[in-house]
Motif scaffolding. Structure first.
Motif, mmCIF file in Angstrom:
data_model
loop_
_atom_site.group_PDB
_atom_site.id
_atom_site.type_symbol
_atom_site.label_atom_id
_atom_site.label_comp_id
_atom_site.label_asym_id
_atom_site.label_seq_id
_atom_site.Cartn_x
_atom_site.Cartn_y
_atom_site.Cartn_z
ATOM 1 N N ILE A 1 23.955 92.208 30.165
ATOM 2 C CA ILE A 1 25.156 92.119 30.953
ATOM 3 C C ILE A 1 24.263 91.854 31.943
ATOM 4 C CG2 ILE A 1 27.056 93.444 31.021
ATOM 5 C CD1 ILE A 1 27.334 94.040 28.129
ATOM 6 N N ILE B 1 30.073 101.543 30.801
ATOM 7 C CA ILE B 1 30.559 100.573 31.031
ATOM 8 C C ILE B 1 32.009 100.912 30.683
ATOM 9 C CG2 ILE B 1 28.165 98.734 31.224
ATOM 10 C CD1 ILE B 1 29.702 97.965 28.595
ATOM 11 N N TYR C 1 38.685 92.984 26.815
ATOM 12 C CA TYR C 1 38.506 91.609 26.020
ATOM 13 C C TYR C 1 40.217 90.857 26.413
ATOM 14 C CZ TYR C 1 38.853 87.873 22.799
ATOM 15 O OH TYR C 1 38.334 86.266 22.745
ATOM 16 N N PRO D 1 34.525 98.530 28.118
ATOM 17 C CA PRO D 1 34.576 97.375 27.943
ATOM 18 C C PRO D 1 35.995 97.183 27.753
ATOM 19 C CG PRO D 1 34.484 98.572 25.653
ATOM 20 C CD PRO D 1 33.862 99.222 27.681
ATOM 21 N N ASP E 1 31.149 97.855 35.064
ATOM 22 C CA ASP E 1 30.426 98.184 35.453
ATOM 23 C C ASP E 1 29.666 99.323 36.049
ATOM 24 O OD1 ASP E 1 27.276 98.543 35.208
ATOM 25 O OD2 ASP E 1 27.201 96.930 37.093
ATOM 26 N N TYR F 1 42.910 93.533 27.898
ATOM 27 C CA TYR F 1 42.058 93.924 29.760
ATOM 28 C C TYR F 1 43.478 93.393 30.364
ATOM 29 C CZ TYR F 1 40.236 91.550 33.766
ATOM 30 O OH TYR F 1 39.806 91.215 35.372
ATOM 31 N N ILE G 1 37.424 98.819 22.560
ATOM 32 C CA ILE G 1 38.114 97.853 23.038
ATOM 33 C C ILE G 1 39.671 97.380 23.616
ATOM 34 C CG2 ILE G 1 37.479 95.407 23.519
ATOM 35 C CD1 ILE G 1 35.683 95.165 20.956
ATOM 36 N N ILE H 1 33.870 93.400 31.262
ATOM 37 C CA ILE H 1 32.765 95.002 31.571
ATOM 38 C C ILE H 1 33.020 95.412 32.559
ATOM 39 C CG2 ILE H 1 30.528 95.475 30.505
ATOM 40 C CD1 ILE H 1 31.694 93.915 28.268
ATOM 41 N N PHE I 1 35.036 89.063 27.117
ATOM 42 C CA PHE I 1 35.331 90.047 27.329
ATOM 43 C C PHE I 1 34.883 90.645 29.195
ATOM 44 C CE2 PHE I 1 33.481 90.146 22.715
ATOM 45 C CZ PHE I 1 34.482 91.442 22.673
#
Length: 390
Positions: free
Chosen positions: A220, A176, A180, A178, A191, A148, A145, A189, A187
């Motif tokens: 999602i 995707i 956080y 991911p 896409d 972000y 992960i 995502i 989260f």
């Protein structure tokens, strides 16, 4: 890190020291060791940071992939607590002696053991790849992960470095990335990222609050509305400007175009199209698709087998004209899937014809002349919106 060994070899968690006086007493009277490298670690606390252990500055630990920031500590603790709230029995910072690695969180679910890595600072892709292979060798399922804060985004576009794009994973027939954010406790995502250059991707983004995560199959809302106008505009800028910037890749490509009797300003719209499988190539789609089409489908009406297309493409890779992207979290990252994706769209758009299984020829509709370019480009993109990315 939150966990360390005491002098008896037992795991101690810094978060267990509830009172400030207790924590200060432990700092004065106890010695703690890293479970991975066994070097002495320091118990730390502050007004803003959570209690944690840290290596001394002159110590390098092979069991850890990054120096831990407050952002990282809060993020993995929030995810850990959410897993506990869901009735699981997660382990904070599990250490695996057989591979000398320490994950952020380990948890058993649905008969599989998962290792969650919340990575907030950049590390070499080779390091991430090595850790992923070692986890899989031990039958653990790694979940990487991204922090972000590393995501750079402007309108429809995101920038992913080689490190960031290594977090891409398959999900429900798409891909995707991911991430956080502990500040938002959510989260994010990314896409269906479609690369338009080495680091620039068109992608949508979905926010999933941590509190909304459940053990049921997670829903999602993947976007199905691809911004074709943004893509078309970006490709046009590449043709008119970016492709003329001096670089070994651009210079080699331009020489090939001119030798083939073509000019970058009049490359037809079916060269440089968005593809779901395009993430598997680091080379921009305008360049690799031009190589493929010109190598295999000119002169017009030439019949070529899929095997010959693969051979021509592989030769381009060997010569360094086309580069495959390193995607350690996508097991099936074969570049042939990208070639197949492109051929499928070309057949669907009637730019080539599949005259019999795995044999192709260029279509009458495919024309590389400048006279037809302006006339057909808008029509081409209208037809492309019919679902070629689905």
């Amino acid at each position: 890190m939150f966990t360390a060994l005491n002098k008896d070899g037992s795991i101690v968690c810094a978060l267990d020291f509830k009172e400030k006086k207790e924590l200060q007493a432990e700092k004065r009277n106890s010695i703690f060791y890293c479970p991975a490298c066994r070097s002495v670690v320091v118990l730390k606390n502050g007004e803003k940071r959570l209690p944690h252990f840290a290596h001394r500055k002159d110590v390098s630990c092979s069991g850890s992939s990054e120096q831990e920031s407050s952002y990282h500590l809060h993020g993995k603790l929030q995810i850990y607590n959410r897993l506990k709230d869901l009735g699981l029995n997660p382990v904070l910072e599990p250490y695996f002696p057989s591979i000398k690695q320490r994950g952020d969180i380990g948890v058993m679910w649905d008969n599989s053991y998962y290792v969650i890595e919340f990575q907030c600072s950049s590390i070499p892709v080779s390091c991430l790849q090595k850790r992923t292979k070692q986890y899989r060798k031990e039958k653990y399922q790694p979940i990487w992960i991204l922090g972000y804060k590393n995501v750079k985004r402007s309108k429809s576009f995101s920038r992913f470095s080689a490190f960031q794009s290594s977090f891409l994973v398959p999900f429900k027939g798409k891909y995707i990335l991911p991430a956080y954010c502990p500040y938002q406790k959510s989260f994010y995502i990314m896409d269906n990222p479609i690369p338009i250059s080495k680091e620039k991707f068109i992608t949508s983004i979905n926010k999933l609050p941590l509190a909304a995560v459940t053990l049921r199959e997670q829903t999602i809302n993947l976007s199905s509305n691809f911004p074709y106008s943004d893509w078309q505009s970006a490709i046009q800028k590449q043709k008119n400007n970016h492709i003329h910037y001096h670089s070994n890749e651009n210079d080699r490509f331009l020489r090939y175009l001119y030798k083939s009797g073509l000019h970058p300003h009049v490359i037809p719209p079916f060269i440089g199209i968005p593809l779901k499988e395009g993430i598997k190539l680091l080379t921009p789609p305008l360049i690799w698709q031009a190589y493929l089409y010109i190598d295999c489908f000119l002169p017009a009406r030439k019949i070529v087998s899929l095997h010959k297309v693969y051979d021509a493409f592989l030769n381009r890779i060997k010569r360094g004209d086309i580069t495959v992207r390193n995607l350690p979290n996508i097991i099936d990252s074969n570049w042939r899937n990208t070639v197949n994706d492109y051929l499928t769209v070309l057949v669907k758009m009637k730019m080539i014809e599949e005259i019999r299984p795995d044999f192709f020829t260029s279509s009458e509709e495919a024309c590389l002349s400048s006279d037809s370019l302006a006339k057909h480009e808008e029509d081409f993109y209208l037809r492309l919106k019919g679902g070629s990315l689905q």
